[in-house]
Design an enzyme around this catalytic site. Structure first.
Site, PDB file in Angstrom:
ATOM      1  N   GLY A   1       0.801  -1.208   0.000  1.00  0.00           N
ATOM      2  CA  GLY A   1       0.000   0.000   0.000  1.00  0.00           C
ATOM      3  C   GLY A   1       0.837   1.262   0.000  1.00  0.00           C
ATOM      4  O   GLY A   1       0.447   2.271   0.580  1.00  0.00           O
TER       5      GLY A   1
ATOM      6  N   VAL B   1      -0.840   6.146   4.422  1.00  0.00           N
ATOM      7  CA  VAL B   1       0.039   5.576   5.445  1.00  0.00           C
ATOM      8  C   VAL B   1       1.227   4.856   4.825  1.00  0.00           C
ATOM      9  O   VAL B   1       2.366   5.031   5.262  1.00  0.00           O
ATOM     10  CB  VAL B   1      -0.746   4.620   6.370  1.00  0.00           C
ATOM     11  CG1 VAL B   1       0.160   4.091   7.470  1.00  0.00           C
ATOM     12  CG2 VAL B   1      -1.949   5.330   6.971  1.00  0.00           C
TER      13      VAL B   1
ATOM     14  N   SER C   1      -7.511   0.303  12.633  1.00  0.00           N
ATOM     15  CA  SER C   1      -8.181   1.599  12.683  1.00  0.00           C
ATOM     16  C   SER C   1      -8.869   1.748  14.027  1.00  0.00           C
ATOM     17  O   SER C   1      -9.286   0.763  14.638  1.00  0.00           O
ATOM     18  CB  SER C   1      -9.219   1.692  11.558  1.00  0.00           C
ATOM     19  OG  SER C   1     -10.103   2.767  11.770  1.00  0.00           O
ATOM     20  N   SER C   2      -9.040   2.982  14.461  1.00  0.00           N
ATOM     21  CA  SER C   2      -9.712   3.222  15.733  1.00  0.00           C
ATOM     22  C   SER C   2     -11.187   2.857  15.680  1.00  0.00           C
ATOM     23  O   SER C   2     -11.835   2.721  16.728  1.00  0.00           O
ATOM     24  CB  SER C   2      -9.573   4.693  16.134  1.00  0.00           C
ATOM     25  OG  SER C   2     -10.114   5.541  15.140  1.00  0.00           O
ATOM     26  N   CYS C   3     -11.743   2.656  14.475  1.00  0.00           N
ATOM     27  CA  CYS C   3     -13.165   2.296  14.382  1.00  0.00           C
ATOM     28  C   CYS C   3     -13.432   0.861  14.818  1.00  0.00           C
ATOM     29  O   CYS C   3     -14.589   0.437  14.860  1.00  0.00           O
ATOM     30  CB  CYS C   3     -13.670   2.523  12.968  1.00  0.00           C
ATOM     31  SG  CYS C   3     -13.077   1.341  11.748  1.00  0.00           S
TER      32      CYS C   3
ATOM     33  N   TYR D   1     -16.113  -2.135   7.597  1.00  0.00           N
ATOM     34  CA  TYR D   1     -14.668  -1.887   7.645  1.00  0.00           C
ATOM     35  C   TYR D   1     -14.102  -2.311   8.995  1.00  0.00           C
ATOM     36  O   TYR D   1     -13.040  -2.956   9.068  1.00  0.00           O
ATOM     37  CB  TYR D   1     -14.407  -0.399   7.395  1.00  0.00           C
ATOM     38  CG  TYR D   1     -12.953   0.000   7.434  1.00  0.00           C
ATOM     39  CD1 TYR D   1     -12.091  -0.347   6.408  1.00  0.00           C
ATOM     40  CD2 TYR D   1     -12.456   0.752   8.494  1.00  0.00           C
ATOM     41  CE1 TYR D   1     -10.754   0.035   6.433  1.00  0.00           C
ATOM     42  CE2 TYR D   1     -11.116   1.136   8.526  1.00  0.00           C
ATOM     43  CZ  TYR D   1     -10.275   0.778   7.497  1.00  0.00           C
ATOM     44  OH  TYR D   1      -8.961   1.159   7.536  1.00  0.00           O
TER      45      TYR D   1
ATOM     46  N   LYS E   1     -11.158  -5.181   9.999  1.00  0.00           N
ATOM     47  CA  LYS E   1      -9.943  -4.859  10.741  1.00  0.00           C
ATOM     48  C   LYS E   1      -9.835  -5.678  12.028  1.00  0.00           C
ATOM     49  O   LYS E   1      -8.734  -6.092  12.431  1.00  0.00           O
ATOM     50  CB  LYS E   1      -9.896  -3.361  11.044  1.00  0.00           C
ATOM     51  CG  LYS E   1      -9.637  -2.504   9.817  1.00  0.00           C
ATOM     52  CD  LYS E   1      -8.283  -2.847   9.197  1.00  0.00           C
ATOM     53  CE  LYS E   1      -7.951  -2.018   7.995  1.00  0.00           C
ATOM     54  NZ  LYS E   1      -6.621  -2.343   7.430  1.00  0.00           N
TER      55      LYS E   1
ATOM     56  N   HIS F   1     -11.945  11.272   4.085  1.00  0.00           N
ATOM     57  CA  HIS F   1     -12.144  11.467   5.516  1.00  0.00           C
ATOM     58  C   HIS F   1     -12.322  12.949   5.818  1.00  0.00           C
ATOM     59  O   HIS F   1     -12.204  13.798   4.940  1.00  0.00           O
ATOM     60  CB  HIS F   1     -10.952  10.891   6.289  1.00  0.00           C
ATOM     61  CG  HIS F   1     -10.935   9.394   6.317  1.00  0.00           C
ATOM     62  ND1 HIS F   1     -10.046   8.644   5.578  1.00  0.00           N
ATOM     63  CD2 HIS F   1     -11.705   8.503   6.989  1.00  0.00           C
ATOM     64  CE1 HIS F   1     -10.262   7.357   5.796  1.00  0.00           C
ATOM     65  NE2 HIS F   1     -11.256   7.238   6.638  1.00  0.00           N
TER      66      HIS F   1
ATOM     67  N   ASP G   1     -23.721  12.266  12.522  1.00  0.00           N
ATOM     68  CA  ASP G   1     -22.534  12.694  13.260  1.00  0.00           C
ATOM     69  C   ASP G   1     -21.486  11.592  13.366  1.00  0.00           C
ATOM     70  O   ASP G   1     -20.303  11.859  13.524  1.00  0.00           O
ATOM     71  CB  ASP G   1     -22.915  13.119  14.680  1.00  0.00           C
ATOM     72  CG  ASP G   1     -23.289  14.589  14.768  1.00  0.00           C
ATOM     73  OD1 ASP G   1     -22.863  15.362  13.892  1.00  0.00           O
ATOM     74  OD2 ASP G   1     -24.014  14.952  15.707  1.00  0.00           O
TER      75      ASP G   1
END
Length: 313
Positions: free
Chosen positions: A11, A16, A108-110, A137, A141, A180, A270
């Site tokens: 990638g 990143v 990812s923080s998600c 997603y 992860k 994003h 939100d």
């Protein structure tokens, strides 16, 4: 890692991966292996296995992924779960089979529950429901983290996982719909300034709190973890500070030179109310970020202006 070790950055054209490749070169690593998606489709098992059998990298930074903002995640959930599961499954397995010494998987923080206690510690994983808008997603992860842990447990494969907070910086995706929040706002405020628009409307109420880390800091953290960390649990990578989306919009207006009014649209989603990472684990190892948000945004905007003609969409 040895300076001449064979290092595959999966990638490398992404936000990143590109920063990791720059970081490696900056730190004197000379044998960096890369492939574009046209040269190697990481979603296809056979070509990935052939690549690893031929190249046999010593170290792998798995930064390849299908990524996007709220709109993209909500519109293409099947693409996000399928593509990411395929990429990480193929790369992790092929790396182990070809004798790769160590792999760093980027999540990812998600991955954390929508209403996880703040700041979010690593042990919050799988303790509650995910944010629905990016669930596909996030599930992919989470599977990547668990796959690294399973290969460590069963095969002794040195696979570690890093979970970054929201990232931004040079090379970001500035697509008007699929980006994003920082690149999306940066492009909108830039275009509003050029057109002298009287106002800019941001999605949602502007109240959600978000943490942002410059991608060059993230790349340094990845190199640090590759060289200093080898354990079962994943590691958060953040800066420990957050701000509201409305505060971010005001900061973006200042950075881009936009002087009009900033409006909110409460009819739009939100997302997660707050997402601040607990960075204590990484800080205890001796790593901390170096780039303040406004400085990082200014540098990113300068990059955006320099490359505006190349940015399509």
């Amino acid at each position: 890692m040895e300076q001449d070790a064979r290092i595959f950055v999966a990638g490398h054209r992404g936000l990143v991966g590109g920063a990791i490749a720059r970081c490696l070169r900056r730190n004197g690593f000379t044998n960096i292996v890369t492939r574009t998606s046209a040269e190697l489709d990481l979603r296809r098992q056979a070509p990935v296995e052939d690549f690893f059998a031929a190249e046999r990298p010593d170290y792998v930074f798995l930064a390849a992924a299908k990524v996007g903002g709220i709109h993209a995640n909500a519109a293409y959930p099947a693409d996000f779960i399928r593509d990411n599961l395929q990429i990480q499954t193929n790369v992790i397995d092929a790396a182990w089979r070809s004798g790769t010494r160590k792999l760093l998987f980027l999540g990812s923080s998600c991955i954390y529950p929508k209403f996880a206690p703040q700041p979010i510690r690593e042990d919050a994983l799988l303790t509650g429901p995910l944010e629905p808008t990016n669930e596909s997603y996030a599930l992919a992860k989470i599977a990547g983290i668990r796959m690294c842990q399973a290969y460590r447990r069963q095969y002794g494969f040195d696979a570690v996982s890093a979970m970054p907070t929201n990232l931004y910086g040079p090379g970001d995706n500035f697509h008007p719909e699929n980006s994003h929040v920082i690149p999306a706002l940066m492009r909108r405020f830039h275009e509003a300034r050029l057109s002298q628009a009287p106002s800019v409307t941001i999605w949602g109420t502007g109240s959600p709190l978000r943490e942002f880390l410059h991608v060059d800091d993230m790349a340094e953290a990845c190199l640090f973890l590759m060289q200093n960390y080898s354990d079962y649990e994943h590691v958060n990578v953040g800066c420990g500070e957050d701000l509201s989306i409305l505060e971010l919009a005001r900061l973006m207006a200042r950075v881009t030179g936009y002087a009009g009014e900033i409006l909110t649209d409460p009819e739009k989603p939100d997302g997660t109310p707050r997402k601040l990472m607990d960075n204590a684990k990484l800080a205890a190892m001796g790593w901390r970020p170096r780039i303040p948000l406004e400085e990082g945004l200014a540098g990113t905007y300068a990059w955006f202006c320099d490359h505006a003609a190349e940015i399509r969409g």
